[in-house]
Design a protein around this motif. Structure first.
Motif, mmCIF file in Angstrom:
data_model
loop_
_atom_site.group_PDB
_atom_site.id
_atom_site.type_symbol
_atom_site.label_atom_id
_atom_site.label_comp_id
_atom_site.label_asym_id
_atom_site.label_seq_id
_atom_site.Cartn_x
_atom_site.Cartn_y
_atom_site.Cartn_z
ATOM 1 N N LEU A 156 0.413 -11.643 -18.423
ATOM 2 C CA LEU A 156 0.296 -11.350 -16.999
ATOM 3 C C LEU A 156 1.570 -10.727 -16.450
ATOM 4 C CD1 LEU A 156 -1.272 -11.619 -14.302
ATOM 5 C CD2 LEU A 156 -0.262 -13.892 -14.060
ATOM 6 N N LEU A 157 2.723 -11.219 -16.911
ATOM 7 C CA LEU A 157 4.002 -10.772 -16.361
ATOM 8 C C LEU A 157 4.472 -9.444 -16.936
ATOM 9 C CD1 LEU A 157 5.954 -14.150 -16.239
ATOM 10 C CD2 LEU A 157 5.001 -12.883 -14.317
ATOM 11 N N CYS A 187 5.206 0.754 -8.009
ATOM 12 C CA CYS A 187 5.110 0.851 -6.557
ATOM 13 C C CYS A 187 3.847 0.131 -6.097
ATOM 14 C CB CYS A 187 5.076 2.306 -6.116
ATOM 15 S SG CYS A 187 5.086 2.497 -4.314
ATOM 16 N N LEU A 188 4.009 -0.747 -5.124
ATOM 17 C CA LEU A 188 2.898 -1.540 -4.617
ATOM 18 C C LEU A 188 2.305 -0.964 -3.341
ATOM 19 C CD1 LEU A 188 4.366 -5.138 -5.180
ATOM 20 C CD2 LEU A 188 2.928 -3.783 -6.714
ATOM 21 N N ASP A 189 2.705 0.237 -2.966
ATOM 22 C CA ASP A 189 2.144 0.868 -1.767
ATOM 23 C C ASP A 189 0.647 1.132 -1.925
ATOM 24 O OD1 ASP A 189 4.634 0.865 -0.700
ATOM 25 O OD2 ASP A 189 4.937 3.037 -0.752
ATOM 26 N N VAL A 190 -0.076 0.962 -0.846
ATOM 27 C CA VAL A 190 -1.480 1.377 -0.789
ATOM 28 C C VAL A 190 -1.621 2.373 0.359
ATOM 29 C CG1 VAL A 190 -2.372 -0.767 -1.781
ATOM 30 C CG2 VAL A 190 -2.059 -0.599 0.691
ATOM 31 N N ALA A 191 -2.830 2.918 0.529
ATOM 32 C CA ALA A 191 -3.028 3.986 1.515
ATOM 33 C C ALA A 191 -2.699 3.557 2.940
ATOM 34 C CB ALA A 191 -4.466 4.493 1.442
ATOM 35 N N THR A 192 -2.829 2.262 3.238
ATOM 36 C CA THR A 192 -2.613 1.801 4.610
ATOM 37 C C THR A 192 -1.165 1.443 4.929
ATOM 38 O OG1 THR A 192 -3.220 -0.454 3.938
ATOM 39 C CG2 THR A 192 -4.968 0.956 4.832
ATOM 40 N N ASN A 193 -0.300 1.353 3.918
ATOM 41 C CA ASN A 193 1.088 0.992 4.211
ATOM 42 C C ASN A 193 2.082 1.913 3.511
ATOM 43 O OD1 ASN A 193 1.035 0.203 1.543
ATOM 44 N ND2 ASN A 193 1.290 -1.988 1.950
ATOM 45 N N SER A 194 1.616 3.050 3.012
ATOM 46 C CA SER A 194 2.494 3.954 2.281
ATOM 47 C C SER A 194 3.323 4.820 3.229
ATOM 48 C CB SER A 194 1.669 4.855 1.359
ATOM 49 O OG SER A 194 0.859 5.730 2.121
ATOM 50 N N ASP A 195 4.234 5.571 2.650
ATOM 51 C CA ASP A 195 5.095 6.465 3.417
ATOM 52 C C ASP A 195 4.276 7.524 4.146
ATOM 53 O OD1 ASP A 195 7.567 7.281 4.325
ATOM 54 O OD2 ASP A 195 7.902 8.634 2.640
ATOM 55 N N PHE A 196 3.222 7.999 3.501
ATOM 56 C CA PHE A 196 2.289 8.943 4.121
ATOM 57 C C PHE A 196 0.974 8.205 4.331
ATOM 58 C CE2 PHE A 196 4.393 12.755 1.761
ATOM 59 C CZ PHE A 196 5.558 12.543 2.492
ATOM 60 N N ARG A 218 8.480 -1.461 -3.391
ATOM 61 C CA ARG A 218 8.694 -1.455 -4.832
ATOM 62 C C ARG A 218 8.509 -2.861 -5.392
ATOM 63 N NH1 ARG A 218 10.856 2.483 -7.766
ATOM 64 N NH2 ARG A 218 11.600 3.508 -5.878
ATOM 65 N N GLY A 219 7.808 -2.963 -6.528
ATOM 66 C CA GLY A 219 7.542 -4.260 -7.129
ATOM 67 C C GLY A 219 8.772 -4.864 -7.772
ATOM 68 N N PRO A 220 8.721 -6.157 -8.101
ATOM 69 C CA PRO A 220 9.832 -6.804 -8.809
ATOM 70 C C PRO A 220 10.159 -6.063 -10.104
ATOM 71 C CG PRO A 220 8.233 -8.438 -8.068
ATOM 72 C CD PRO A 220 7.613 -7.097 -7.827
ATOM 73 N N GLU A 228 0.647 -1.946 -17.756
ATOM 74 C CA GLU A 228 -0.273 -3.069 -17.591
ATOM 75 C C GLU A 228 0.296 -4.137 -16.678
ATOM 76 O OE1 GLU A 228 -2.875 -6.250 -20.270
ATOM 77 O OE2 GLU A 228 -1.305 -5.047 -21.204
ATOM 78 N N ALA A 229 1.606 -4.410 -16.820
ATOM 79 C CA ALA A 229 2.238 -5.412 -15.967
ATOM 80 C C ALA A 229 2.151 -5.004 -14.503
ATOM 81 C CB ALA A 229 3.693 -5.610 -16.377
ATOM 82 N N CYS A 230 2.353 -3.716 -14.235
ATOM 83 C CA CYS A 230 2.287 -3.205 -12.870
ATOM 84 C C CYS A 230 0.859 -3.285 -12.330
ATOM 85 C CB CYS A 230 2.803 -1.771 -12.837
ATOM 86 S SG CYS A 230 2.799 -1.020 -11.185
ATOM 87 N N GLU A 231 -0.108 -2.908 -13.157
ATOM 88 C CA GLU A 231 -1.505 -2.948 -12.726
ATOM 89 C C GLU A 231 -1.977 -4.376 -12.478
ATOM 90 O OE1 GLU A 231 -3.599 -0.870 -15.759
ATOM 91 O OE2 GLU A 231 -3.109 1.120 -14.972
ATOM 92 N N ASN A 232 -1.431 -5.333 -13.223
ATOM 93 C CA ASN A 232 -1.784 -6.736 -12.993
ATOM 94 C C ASN A 232 -1.399 -7.189 -11.594
ATOM 95 O OD1 ASN A 232 -2.839 -7.047 -15.560
ATOM 96 N ND2 ASN A 232 -0.970 -7.918 -16.426
ATOM 97 N N ALA A 233 -0.393 -6.552 -11.026
ATOM 98 C CA ALA A 233 0.066 -6.885 -9.670
ATOM 99 C C ALA A 233 -0.559 -5.966 -8.622
ATOM 100 C CB ALA A 233 1.594 -6.801 -9.594
ATOM 101 N N GLY A 234 -1.452 -5.072 -9.055
ATOM 102 C CA GLY A 234 -2.122 -4.176 -8.124
ATOM 103 C C GLY A 234 -1.319 -2.951 -7.759
ATOM 104 N N GLY A 235 -0.320 -2.618 -8.581
ATOM 105 C CA GLY A 235 0.522 -1.468 -8.278
ATOM 106 C C GLY A 235 0.232 -0.260 -9.155
ATOM 107 N N LYS A 236 1.023 0.764 -8.956
ATOM 108 C CA LYS A 236 0.932 2.004 -9.730
ATOM 109 C C LYS A 236 2.249 2.206 -10.442
ATOM 110 C CE LYS A 236 -1.167 5.896 -10.894
ATOM 111 N NZ LYS A 236 -2.414 5.923 -11.693
ATOM 112 N N TRP A 237 2.157 2.407 -11.783
ATOM 113 C CA TRP A 237 3.362 2.489 -12.620
ATOM 114 C C TRP A 237 3.724 3.938 -12.891
ATOM 115 C CZ3 TRP A 237 4.495 3.917 -17.826
ATOM 116 C CH2 TRP A 237 5.684 3.411 -18.344
ATOM 117 N N TYR A 238 5.012 4.238 -12.860
ATOM 118 C CA TYR A 238 5.511 5.581 -13.146
ATOM 119 C C TYR A 238 6.657 5.475 -14.136
ATOM 120 C CZ TYR A 238 2.804 6.858 -9.055
ATOM 121 O OH TYR A 238 1.769 7.046 -8.171
#
Length: 258
Positions: A156-157, A187-196, A218-220, A228-238
């Motif tokens: 999970l982590l 990055c844990l931003d979604v469409a409703t709280n992102s920079d744009f 930004r995630g921990p 996979e770790a990022c997606e487990n937290a609902g984020g997008k990994w780059y």
């Protein structure tokens, strides 16, 4: 005796004692002062043939009854637990505290021997030992369960394909060289709280003024270890630039120095 604990100061049976007389399987945990108030999680019932508890996990005489009752109530809830502890010197019992079950009765025993004892075993008798971080050494089922829980937590982590060794290597590198040596960022931003507003984070996006989109949440740091770790937290990994590879290339000796 333990029965005396249930008598009032006047010598007449208390309400609690009447309840015990009428109901052999009475819940001892409701009786204040009764020695069986310890949690069964503090102890282990060993049935693997061991004759003694390892090291400091042996249950002393003054805790044996409480330990046996705690385990007995959990493992055999429909059985009768006697009021006392049988103490003696036996060659046919495990050393120290043990719990024996036959028919509907459970009998706590304490063997004063420290050597030349018989091993535990079977579904009706077992050695009572203290349980702590070493309990997995006397309970293979517990050890497997702990390892599975550890694997699930690590998955999970940091993701299923990232080993603990890789995690330690990355952690050491980041500690010594800096966060730019992380494999990626999350990055844990979604469409409703992102920079744009209305767009999920994308480092390639720019607004009408030519300003690049930045990640606002930004995630921990550990979420940057793998996608996979990022997606487990609902984020997008780059993925970040591979500085380790670049450093390796930069530090290679010139071909004429080989």
């Amino acid at each position: 005796s333990n029965a005396a604990r249930l008598l009032t100061d006047s010598g007449r049976p208390s309400q609690a004692w009447n309840a015990v007389s009428a109901q052999p399987a009475y819940d001892y945990a409701l009786l204040s002062g009764f020695p069986g108030l310890l949690s069964p999680r503090n102890f282990e019932l060993v049935i693997d043939g061991s004759a003694t508890c390892p090291g400091s996990l042996a249950v002393p005489n003054n805790e044996c009854l409480a330990a046996a009752i705690a385990l007995g109530r959990e493992k055999y809830p429909n059985n009768i637990i006697p009021e006392g502890l049988t103490i003696g010197d036996w060659a046919h019992l495990p050393c120290g505290c043990s719990l024996w079950k036959w028919d509907i009765r459970i009998a706590p025993h304490y063997n004063t021997r420290t050597t030349a004892c018989s091993g535990s075993g079977g579904s009706n008798r077992g050695l009572v030992c203290k349980s702590n971080c070493l309990s997995s050494t006397i309970n293979k089922g517990l050890a497997k369960s702990a390892m599975r829980s550890c694997d699930e937590s690590m998955s999970l982590l940091i993701g299923r394909t990232t080993s603990v060794g890789t995690l330690r290597t990355i952690a050491s590198l980041v500690s010594e060289e800096g966060t730019e040596y992380m494999p990626g960022t999350c990055c844990l931003d979604v469409a409703t709280n992102s920079d744009f507003f209305g767009y999920r984070y994308n480092p390639k996006l720019t607004n009408s003024f030519g300003t690049k989109m930045t990640c606002r949440h930004r995630g921990p740091w550990h979420l940057g270890i793998s996608e996979e770790a990022c997606e487990n937290a609902g984020g997008k990994w780059y993925r970040t630039p591979c500085i380790t590879l670049q450093s390796c290339i930069d530090d290679r000796p010139p071909r004429f120095d080989l």
